[in-house]
Design an enzyme around this catalytic site. Structure first.
Site, PDB file in Angstrom:
ATOM      1  N   GLY A 152       0.818  -1.215   0.000  1.00 50.46           N
ATOM      2  CA  GLY A 152       0.000   0.000   0.000  1.00 50.46           C
ATOM      3  C   GLY A 152       0.845   1.256   0.000  1.00 50.46           C
ATOM      4  O   GLY A 152       0.594   2.198  -0.769  1.00 50.46           O
TER       5      GLY A 152
ATOM      6  N   SER B 172      -4.643 -12.434  -4.549  1.00 47.62           N
ATOM      7  CA  SER B 172      -3.486 -13.259  -4.247  1.00 47.62           C
ATOM      8  C   SER B 172      -3.464 -14.475  -5.161  1.00 47.62           C
ATOM      9  O   SER B 172      -4.504 -14.917  -5.662  1.00 47.62           O
ATOM     10  CB  SER B 172      -3.549 -13.716  -2.784  1.00 47.62           C
ATOM     11  OG  SER B 172      -2.584 -14.685  -2.509  1.00 47.62           O
TER      12      SER B 172
ATOM     13  N   TYR C 298      -7.991 -17.060   4.604  1.00 48.58           N
ATOM     14  CA  TYR C 298      -7.323 -16.071   3.742  1.00 48.58           C
ATOM     15  C   TYR C 298      -7.550 -16.405   2.270  1.00 48.58           C
ATOM     16  O   TYR C 298      -7.964 -15.557   1.480  1.00 48.58           O
ATOM     17  CB  TYR C 298      -5.829 -16.032   4.056  1.00 48.58           C
ATOM     18  CG  TYR C 298      -5.073 -15.009   3.239  1.00 48.58           C
ATOM     19  CD1 TYR C 298      -5.073 -13.666   3.604  1.00 48.58           C
ATOM     20  CD2 TYR C 298      -4.357 -15.391   2.102  1.00 48.58           C
ATOM     21  CE1 TYR C 298      -4.382 -12.724   2.847  1.00 48.58           C
ATOM     22  CE2 TYR C 298      -3.659 -14.459   1.352  1.00 48.58           C
ATOM     23  CZ  TYR C 298      -3.677 -13.128   1.728  1.00 48.58           C
ATOM     24  OH  TYR C 298      -2.994 -12.201   0.974  1.00 48.58           O
TER      25      TYR C 298
END
Length: 345
Positions: A15, A171, A193
């Site tokens: 980020g 991802s 996740y």
């Protein structure tokens, strides 16, 4: 006219690297760092202003894992800005990662070593928990909080005569096999996740189907294998000391080992420069780094289908209704309690 860009999870890692690259690309944009930890956000802002002294960098307190925080932050955004050009949905968590050490060591010396590092398939599990809103923490943080933010900011994202973009950091660990539409919060699984990242792939497809006609476009990226705080938390530090030289060596032979946050932000930066109409809504845009260190972006098809993504979208709308009703009831109870206290004083 200045462009307004919001980046969640902007105080470190990919980020923060993205913010640096965006300001280098366009020094006139208005950048908003949306972060949970304001002390770290202020440090990130100071670092950005050191290299871009005249930049306009705002801070926004946002915990995407909290419904109340998302709603409060959205109201603040609507008070500050008249439009949003880009919203990078980058914040995410991987709590309590558990590594199968035996499988890891075996894979380290096998032909499957590159895929093992890239996807963590068969290697990594997590222990999730409920948050204060009664939602699974990973689902809430990695997906639902961002979805709710989009819903709240539709007046700024879907304005007539304007094009807006949302970009999800997904991802290579996003796998269909980890997701169950009947257990979309992954209450009963061990790979929350992976499930949440696959869910973001599906949601992006659904958002394009529902919102393109209103000027909102959604894209998905994969940063590759990047060494961030999240990654370093997977293994003990002494193991990373042993592994890192091997990973840098492997990078010569594979383009998915981006390794640094700057390289991992390549696809996010590349999308900033593209016309949304030219992008493929069914593609995930991968950050890649060649053996010689050259960064580039490559689209690859996502393993998603329209029917499941539509069912998932409708289920998210139902979850939204439930959490809004629960929050309304809670606020009403608090007001009644406060009124009672005032009456007895």
């Amino acid at each position: 006219m200045e462009r307004v860009v919001i980046v969640t999870g902007a105080n470190s890692g990919i980020g923060l690297a993205l913010c640096e690259r965006l300001l280098t690309e366009d020094s006139q944009l208005r950048l908003c760092l949306a972060c949970r930890n304001m002390q770290r956000a202020e440090a990130a802002r100071s670092a950005l202003l050191t290299s871009h002294a005249n930049a306009r960098v705002d801070l926004l307190k946002l915990d995407v894992g909290s419904v109340q925080s998302v709603l409060t932050a959205a109201q603040e955004v609507k008070a500050r800005y008249s439009k949003i050009d880009f919203m990078y949905l980058n914040a995410g968590i991987m709590p309590n990662p558990q590594v199968d050490v035996g499988a890891f060591i075996k894979g380290l010396f096998s032909r499957n070593v590159i895929n093992m590092f890239a996807t963590a398939e068969g290697l990594l599990t997590q222990k999730d928990s409920l948050n204060a809103d009664g939602l699974q923490e990973v689902f809430a943080t990695n997906l639902f909080g961002h979805f709710l933010m989009i819903r709240e900011l539709e007046p700024l994202l879907c304005k007539a005569g304007q094009t807006s973009r949302v970009v999800w950091t997904s991802s290579s660990n996003a796998r269909r096999s980890a997701f169950n539409i009947e257990d979309m919060q992954h209450r009963n699984g061990t790979e929350p996740y992976s499930s949440s990242k696959y869910a973001s792939d599906m949601l992006s497809l659904a958002l394009n189907r529902h919102k393109n006609s209103q000027g909102l476009f959604s894209s998905v990226i994969c940063p590759g294998l990047v060494m961030t705080n999240l990654t370093y938390g997977i293994l003990p530090s002494f193991l990373w000391t042993v592994i890192m030289p091997i990973m840098w060596l492997i990078r010569i032979f594979t383009n998915t080992f981006t390794l640094t946050p700057y390289n991992g932000a390549e696809a996010l930066h590349w999308l900033f420069l593209q016309r949304p109409e030219s992008l493929d809504p069914r593609a995930k845009y991968h950050s890649l780094t060649s053996g010689l260190g050259k960064n580039y972006t490559q689209p690859r098809p996502m393993d998603v289908d329209d029917e499941m993504s539509e069912v998932f979208y409708e289920k998210l709308l139902e979850v939204e209704k439930v959490v809004r009703r629960q929050l309304s009831d809670k606020n009403a109870d608090n007001q009644a309690h406060q009124q009672y206290l005032n009456e007895i004083e």
